[in-house]
Design an enzyme around this catalytic site. Structure first.
Site, mmCIF file in Angstrom:
data_model
loop_
_atom_site.group_PDB
_atom_site.id
_atom_site.type_symbol
_atom_site.label_atom_id
_atom_site.label_comp_id
_atom_site.label_asym_id
_atom_site.label_seq_id
_atom_site.Cartn_x
_atom_site.Cartn_y
_atom_site.Cartn_z
ATOM 1 N N GLY A 24 0.913 -1.112 -0.035
ATOM 2 C CA GLY A 24 0.135 0.142 0.092
ATOM 3 C C GLY A 24 0.897 1.403 -0.048
ATOM 4 O O GLY A 24 2.050 1.289 0.132
ATOM 5 N N CYS A 57 5.151 -6.205 1.881
ATOM 6 C CA CYS A 57 5.572 -5.027 2.138
ATOM 7 C C CYS A 57 4.883 -4.332 3.293
ATOM 8 O O CYS A 57 4.997 -4.559 4.347
ATOM 9 C CB CYS A 57 5.367 -4.228 0.722
ATOM 10 S SG CYS A 57 6.346 -2.517 0.319
ATOM 11 N N TYR A 58 3.836 -3.331 2.764
ATOM 12 C CA TYR A 58 3.014 -2.827 3.757
ATOM 13 C C TYR A 58 2.442 -3.571 4.760
ATOM 14 O O TYR A 58 2.174 -3.535 6.084
ATOM 15 C CB TYR A 58 2.018 -1.746 3.148
ATOM 16 C CG TYR A 58 1.026 -1.063 4.117
ATOM 17 C CD1 TYR A 58 1.521 0.251 4.980
ATOM 18 C CD2 TYR A 58 -0.139 -1.509 4.623
ATOM 19 C CE1 TYR A 58 0.846 0.972 5.663
ATOM 20 C CE2 TYR A 58 -0.807 -1.017 5.546
ATOM 21 C CZ TYR A 58 -0.330 0.230 5.976
ATOM 22 O OH TYR A 58 -1.301 0.920 7.025
ATOM 23 N N HIS A 77 8.282 -7.826 -3.294
ATOM 24 C CA HIS A 77 6.896 -8.112 -4.004
ATOM 25 C C HIS A 77 7.024 -9.217 -4.767
ATOM 26 O O HIS A 77 7.594 -9.042 -5.959
ATOM 27 C CB HIS A 77 6.524 -6.720 -5.205
ATOM 28 C CG HIS A 77 5.967 -5.591 -4.156
ATOM 29 N ND1 HIS A 77 4.780 -5.393 -3.806
ATOM 30 C CD2 HIS A 77 6.589 -4.474 -3.808
ATOM 31 C CE1 HIS A 77 4.373 -4.436 -3.142
ATOM 32 N NE2 HIS A 77 5.663 -3.728 -3.136
ATOM 33 N N GLU A 89 4.920 -10.803 -6.374
ATOM 34 C CA GLU A 89 3.945 -11.107 -7.295
ATOM 35 C C GLU A 89 4.537 -10.506 -8.795
ATOM 36 O O GLU A 89 3.615 -10.791 -9.733
ATOM 37 C CB GLU A 89 2.665 -10.321 -6.831
ATOM 38 C CG GLU A 89 2.499 -8.777 -6.875
ATOM 39 C CD GLU A 89 3.200 -8.495 -5.339
ATOM 40 O OE1 GLU A 89 2.922 -7.058 -5.140
ATOM 41 O OE2 GLU A 89 3.564 -9.390 -4.608
ATOM 42 N N SER A 120 -19.712 -7.472 -28.658
ATOM 43 C CA SER A 120 -18.736 -6.684 -29.222
ATOM 44 C C SER A 120 -17.834 -7.333 -30.334
ATOM 45 O O SER A 120 -17.469 -6.714 -31.266
ATOM 46 C CB SER A 120 -17.707 -5.918 -28.200
ATOM 47 O OG SER A 120 -16.982 -6.749 -27.826
ATOM 48 N N GLY A 121 -17.882 -8.596 -30.209
ATOM 49 C CA GLY A 121 -17.000 -9.422 -30.986
ATOM 50 C C GLY A 121 -15.596 -9.729 -30.413
ATOM 51 O O GLY A 121 -15.116 -10.327 -31.211
ATOM 52 N N GLY A 122 -15.175 -9.053 -29.512
ATOM 53 C CA GLY A 122 -14.019 -9.212 -28.826
ATOM 54 C C GLY A 122 -13.884 -10.652 -28.168
ATOM 55 O O GLY A 122 -15.141 -11.284 -27.917
ATOM 56 N N VAL A 123 -12.894 -11.050 -27.534
ATOM 57 C CA VAL A 123 -12.536 -12.471 -26.888
ATOM 58 C C VAL A 123 -13.616 -12.306 -25.468
ATOM 59 O O VAL A 123 -14.350 -13.409 -25.116
ATOM 60 C CB VAL A 123 -11.375 -12.698 -26.429
ATOM 61 C CG1 VAL A 123 -10.887 -11.566 -25.438
ATOM 62 C CG2 VAL A 123 -11.088 -13.850 -25.865
ATOM 63 N N ASP A 124 -13.840 -11.222 -24.895
ATOM 64 C CA ASP A 124 -14.721 -11.172 -23.586
ATOM 65 C C ASP A 124 -16.113 -11.646 -23.875
ATOM 66 O O ASP A 124 -16.506 -12.468 -23.413
ATOM 67 C CB ASP A 124 -14.413 -9.787 -22.955
ATOM 68 C CG ASP A 124 -12.955 -9.180 -22.806
ATOM 69 O OD1 ASP A 124 -12.078 -10.481 -22.667
ATOM 70 O OD2 ASP A 124 -12.519 -8.351 -22.417
ATOM 71 N N SER A 125 -16.801 -10.745 -24.771
ATOM 72 C CA SER A 125 -18.176 -10.742 -24.827
ATOM 73 C C SER A 125 -18.399 -12.029 -25.679
ATOM 74 O O SER A 125 -19.549 -12.691 -25.531
ATOM 75 C CB SER A 125 -18.420 -9.590 -25.686
ATOM 76 O OG SER A 125 -17.989 -9.500 -27.075
ATOM 77 N N SER A 126 -17.515 -12.554 -26.727
ATOM 78 C CA SER A 126 -17.655 -13.709 -27.385
ATOM 79 C C SER A 126 -17.633 -15.113 -26.484
ATOM 80 O O SER A 126 -18.659 -15.847 -26.725
ATOM 81 C CB SER A 126 -16.554 -13.849 -28.486
ATOM 82 O OG SER A 126 -16.642 -12.800 -29.559
ATOM 83 N N LYS A 185 -7.630 -11.285 -18.147
ATOM 84 C CA LYS A 185 -7.749 -11.628 -19.806
ATOM 85 C C LYS A 185 -7.216 -12.936 -19.985
ATOM 86 O O LYS A 185 -7.800 -13.741 -20.792
ATOM 87 C CB LYS A 185 -7.006 -10.423 -20.689
ATOM 88 C CG LYS A 185 -7.004 -10.691 -21.911
ATOM 89 C CD LYS A 185 -8.354 -10.526 -22.416
ATOM 90 C CE LYS A 185 -8.847 -8.974 -22.649
ATOM 91 N NZ LYS A 185 -10.016 -8.599 -23.122
#
Length: 516
Positions: A51, A78-79, A165, A167, A219-225, A371
């Site tokens: 943080g 860290c924090y 960190h 990650e 929309s035709g993108g990977v997410d909405s498809s 993603k």
């Protein structure tokens, strides 16, 4: 499950993603989550994020001290480590010398949390405070040249802390440390898989919507498809897909989308031509936040109008992802004060732009996924490679790649330039190596050029090619100069109104991938 308590770090979601890479589910919660609430969730482990604060700052965020008594393993990062030390009776002070960037980790105890970590591994540091006195029961596991307590442990109480960190990709052995915590210390099993997510998501969608109809913003993108395939499997004909052509799509994309879904996938799509009304909404608008909000609000209005014609629909499905939510700063909102812990970077049209009086109930099965997880999900559901590997494309489309007011003329210029970028990136074989590759138009900037022995005074185009794993951080792509030259030559020769191409070599952070 592993729970991450977020203290305002921009990397909190990255911790969650790293844990999921071990096939263990993780979830980010506010630091205000109480010990009693955590006990109800029954996580196998808890991670306290980093943080921006110092633990001795007035009003610095703190966690419920009863967390230390739950018997659940805790890792402070860290924090998070400094807070653990302070609350348990140790001391944290401003360091004589801050530590930022890469540092070699010298291991003192190669067991438990640091099992199989190579000595002198490079870890990523970012801190101005240091632990100067450990609480009772703790001992140091490792140090750096500048930080005596770079990793600490109280194995009896299963409490651990690291000043670095693990990650971030810069921490060479960070993944090993996270795996040690998840598997060895917390005793988790790798049950978080794509197949498990599909089963759970289908079960949750069916339970939520019942026999009601769902309208999907396609929309035709990977997410909405991917979402369309998932929902079609879950509720079949209860799903209605609607594609709204807002006029900000890439060249020939609306036609490609309709052809793929209706002819190849056999999923009906209702096409709505909204180009004129969306463009009207952006007349005279130059502020990027206002663009996003207007586009988001108009999307909802169109959906409401069209749903009355096709519906009625009670639910609206959206392909919202975790990074959308993070960057819109909606993950950590205090329910009482409304205080946002993270700083808002930008509103996403399907998160920050939604009106408060939204008539639909939202269905967002992907909002906890990154993603890369959506791509894996799409592959498992049978999406073709051309969609699964498609580069991310913003919901507001080309409207936020025109820096300034959006007009028909400017859209056509950008569409032509963007098409050349995509053609050459594909031809070179670099498409799968890049996270995104696109053009940005700067219509309020003009520069002098010479074309055909004549003076020109026209627009520059910015070429943006980036590499990334998840969109949270990104770097500019080191592609061959010849490729850049080919793209530049084609754009200035084939796109009227452009006489200069520049290459953006800014990473994220400090910049963002998109310009708006």
């Amino acid at each position: 499950m592993i729970v991450i308590l977020d203290f305002g770090s921009q990397y909190s979601e990255l911790i969650a993603r790293r844990i999921r890479e071990t096939h263990v589910y993780s979830e980010v919660l506010s630091y205000r989550t109480t010990a009693a609430q955590l006990q109800q969730l029954q996580p196998k482990g808890i991670i306290l994020s980093g943080g921006p604060n110092s633990v001795y700052d007035p009003g610095a965020p703190v966690c419920d001290p009863e967390i230390w008594n739950l018997g659940i393993p805790v890792l402070g990062v860290c924090y998070g480590m400094q807070l653990m030390v302070q609350q348990l009776g140790g001391k944290v002070e401003a360091a004589e010398k801050g530590e930022y960037g890469r540092a070699a980790l010298h291991i003192l105890d190669p067991t438990d949390l640091l099992t199989n970590l190579p000595d002198n591994s490079i870890m990523w540091m970012s801190h101005g405070d240091s632990v100067t006195e450990l609480p009772a029961g703790f001992h140091p596991l490792a140090h750096t040249d500048n930080t005596p307590c770079a990793a600490i442990a109280d194995p009896t109480r299963h409490l651990y802390g690291v000043q670095f960190h693990p990650e971030v990709a810069h921490s060479e052995a960070g993944a090993f440390l996270i795996r040690n915590f998840v598997y060895h210390i917390c005793g988790c099993e790798p049950t978080w898989t794509t197949e498990a997510f599909i089963e759970e998501a289908i079960r949750e969608v069916r339970a939520r919507v019942g026999d009601k109809k769902v309208l999907l913003a396609l929309s035709g993108g990977v997410d909405s498809s991917t979402l369309a395939f998932l929902l079609h499997r879950a509720i079949g004909d209860q799903l209605t897909c609607m594609f709204i052509d807002q006029g900000f799509m890439r060249k020939e994309e609306p036609q490609r989308l309709l052809r793929l879904f209706q002819e190849q996938f056999h999923i009906p799509v209702n096409y709505v031509d909204g180009q004129e009304r969306f463009l009207k909404q952006l007349q005279g608008i130059t502020d990027p936040e206002e663009k996003r909000k207007r586009i988001g609000a108009e999307f909802i209005r169109v959906f409401e109008e069209e749903s009355q014609r096709l519906g009625p629909f009670e639910y609206l499905a959206q392909g919202t992802l975790y990074p959308d939510v993070i960057e819109s700063a909606n993950t950590n909102v205090d329910p009482v004060t409304g205080e946002r812990i993270a700083v808002k970077i930008k509103s996403h049209h399907n998160v920050g732009g939604l009106p408060k009086n939204l008539r639909f109930k939202l269905v967002e099965p992907l909002r906890k996924l990154f993603k890369d997880e959506v791509r894996q999900l799409g592959q498992s559901l049978g999406l073709p490679e051309e969609i699964v590997r498609r580069h991310p494309f913003p919901g507001p489309g080309l409207a936020i790649r025109i820096i300034g007011e959006v007009t028909k003329e400017r859209l056509e210029i950008l569409r032509d330039a963007d098409m050349i970028v995509r053609q050459e990136i594909n031809r070179s074989g670099y498409y799968p190596k890049l996270w995104q590759a696109f053009a940005v138009l700067l219509p309020d900037v003009r520069s002098v050029g010479v074309m055909g022995d004549k003076r020109t005074y026209t627009y520059p185009v910015v070429l943006r090619l980036v590499t990334s794993e998840d969109g949270m951080t990104a770097d500019w792509a080191r592609v061959p100069y010849d490729l850049l030259a080919t793209i530049s030559n084609r754009i200035v020769n084939e796109v009227p109104g452009v006489n200069r191409v520049v290459y953006d070599i800014t990473s994220k952070p400090p910049g963002t991938i998109e310009w708006e």
